[in-house]
Every structure is written in C-alpha cells, then in structure tokens.
Design an enzyme around this catalytic site. Sequence first.
Site, PDB file in Angstrom:
ATOM      1  CG  ASP A   1      -2.227   0.761   0.987  1.00  0.00           C
ATOM      2  OD1 ASP A   1      -2.227   1.693   0.142  1.00  0.00           O
ATOM      3  OD2 ASP A   1      -3.238   0.439   1.628  1.00  0.00           O
TER       4      ASP A   1
ATOM      5  CG  HIS B   1     -15.557  -0.231  -4.545  1.00  0.00           C
ATOM      6  ND1 HIS B   1     -16.542  -0.245  -3.585  1.00  0.00           N
ATOM      7  CD2 HIS B   1     -14.422   0.134  -3.883  1.00  0.00           C
ATOM      8  CE1 HIS B   1     -16.047   0.107  -2.411  1.00  0.00           C
ATOM      9  NE2 HIS B   1     -14.759   0.337  -2.567  1.00  0.00           N
TER      10      HIS B   1
ATOM     11  N   GLY C   1       4.278   1.038  -1.918  1.00  0.00           N
ATOM     12  CA  GLY C   1       4.251   1.194  -3.359  1.00  0.00           C
ATOM     13  C   GLY C   1       2.890   1.638  -3.855  1.00  0.00           C
ATOM     14  CG  ASP C   2       0.749   4.394  -7.103  1.00  0.00           C
ATOM     15  OD1 ASP C   2      -0.247   3.703  -7.398  1.00  0.00           O
ATOM     16  OD2 ASP C   2       0.810   5.617  -7.331  1.00  0.00           O
ATOM     17  CG  PHE C   3      -2.749  -0.348  -6.561  1.00  0.00           C
ATOM     18  CD1 PHE C   3      -3.328   0.730  -7.208  1.00  0.00           C
ATOM     19  CD2 PHE C   3      -3.291  -0.756  -5.342  1.00  0.00           C
ATOM     20  CE1 PHE C   3      -4.414   1.402  -6.672  1.00  0.00           C
ATOM     21  CE2 PHE C   3      -4.386  -0.088  -4.801  1.00  0.00           C
ATOM     22  CZ  PHE C   3      -4.950   0.982  -5.469  1.00  0.00           C
TER      23      PHE C   3
END
Length: 335
Positions: free
Chosen positions: A196, A240, A220-222
């Site tokens: 995250d 969502h 991290g950044d997905f």
Amino acid sequence: MSRSPLMDAAFGYMQAQIVHVAAELGLADALAGGPLSSAELAKETGAHAPSLHRLLRALTCLGAVEQREQDLFALTGEGSRLRSDAPDSIRSLVMLFCGPDVWRTWGDMAETLRTGEYAWLRVTGKTPFESFAADTELSATFNKAMAEHTRTVAPGLIKAHDFSRYGTVADLGGGDGTLLAAILETDPELRGILYDLPAGLKAAAGTLSGVADRCEVVEGDFFEAVPEGADAYILKSVIHDWDDEKAAAILRTVRQGMRPDARVLLLEQVVPEMVEPGTMGTVMNDLNMLVATGGRERTAEEYRDLLAVAGLTVVADTGPVPPSDYHVIEARPAD
C-alpha cells in the site's frame, strides 16, 4: 400522519448526526465504566450538560443508551459498538461516513447527477486519496474505518475461498493488514505481502504483530507496479474506487507483475442485474462511489469485461457471501 418509508429516509440525516456526535464526543468510551448523569458525562466529554441530556434522550430512542433514571444513562450492547476499543467497533466508520467531508459530498449529489463529476473533488479541492495524504487525522480515521469494516466481512470471505491453495498471498491496497492477518492466521504455512501507500501502512506493524514472521510489508503504488512472485493478488474494495479506465490500469499493472499460474482475487460487492430491497447496501455503496470517488459498484458481467480488458479471465465467482454480499471473483491470465 401515517408512517412512510420515504419520510423515514428524508429525516434519516437527523439520526445519522445524533450517532455521529455521540461518536465524536466519545460518549460510549465515557460510559464504559457504568451509568453516568448528563452532568458527569459533560465533564468527561467537554459538552454542555443540558444540551447533552437532550441528545442522550435521543440516543435512548435509538437504542444506544438506556435511561435508568430521569438523568442517569447506561450504555447498551448496541451502543458499545461506538466504543473505540470494542472488538466490533463502528466508531471510525461513523466518524468517516457522517463526518464533514463525506457529509458535504453527499450534500452535493444533485450537481454530480447533472454533470457526472464526483463531488468530493468539487467540494474539497482534492481527490479522496490526496485528502488522506494531506490530513493525518482523516487518514487515520479512514484506515480505522476500513479495518472495522474488514473485520466484519473477513470471516465469511475466508470461509468462501480456499486460501490454503496458495504459498504467498499479496494484499494490494491492504491498509493496516486486517484482512491479510486474518487470512494468514488460518494457515501457518501461508506467507503474505502487504502492499500500500505509506499513509495506508502506518498501523500495519501492530495489526500484523502475530504473523510478522510470515509477512512482508512493502510500500508502493499499484498504478505503477506490484510485488512479483505471489501466488494470489487480493484487491478488496479497491477496484470499486475507480472509473473503468483507472480500474483497468490497476488490473493491467497486476497482470504484468504476476506469473502465468498466479491468480487475481477481487473481493467486491456485485450489483445484481435486477435490484431488490435486500440489495440496498450495495446500491448505497454504488452511490457513495458516484459522489465520493468517481468509481462504481459493478455487475458480474461488468467485472468480467473489465478483467478481460486487462488480459484476465474469470475462472470462479463465489456469489454473494453473507453477511456483506461481497463476492470473491477469481481470475487468471488470459490464454
């Protein structure tokens, strides 16, 4: 005047604010030691005693407190859920969803319906995640609220899907690790990766303390990359949050980082093709995504199409899992 469901709904905001101010003042924590008068509670919470007495009468009608004497109030079992330390606490959920930012966002719904543009950005000047990054208190409330919700739904989801099939499970956007910890506790051989942004991981060490030897925490950044090498990649209540373009971008990043034999597990509420009164929770969540994030709840077919765009094929769907009606949608890389 006869009772009307629409009238009940129209004035529901009053009850919402009664519960919210009770949570904000910490009334349940103050009552944890036993019954108190309004004056005693006012001293504990910094409130105005005569006004607080009037609120306590309303909380009695809502079942959160019991009026033992004319000015003596005790916490009920339901009211104890507003305690900050209760195992089934909903305090942070109430603080978030009845708090000023979400409150203003829902209040601007008409403009969202006219323009299709989500309200949070319009009323705050930031995206939700920019807001959380800039406000440590709001971020903490959000993270606690998500953990409270996850504690409610996790047992059913774990029962519905066999996580023991995997060696390593990566929870993407997993916040403080509440879901991942619950999964790892079911199988001593299973390993985990919690992934995250830094703001989401602040409370992870405490949550994962019982499984820390089997869990790696990765910032991290997905949108950019995901950890490689996991057997399953969980995305709970993540897709969502985003419109189709951004949701597909996340799924493409996951697809690029996963092995051919790995799985993607979407844990999401699914909108039925024909809604019924019992699906109100999912429909309300869909409207919350409309005004708060620009995302949406989707039908099963819409999830299949979205996954296909990202190069993934659905291989299983648990269907609605009580009590939350979440689904576990399992997908693999397309041939």
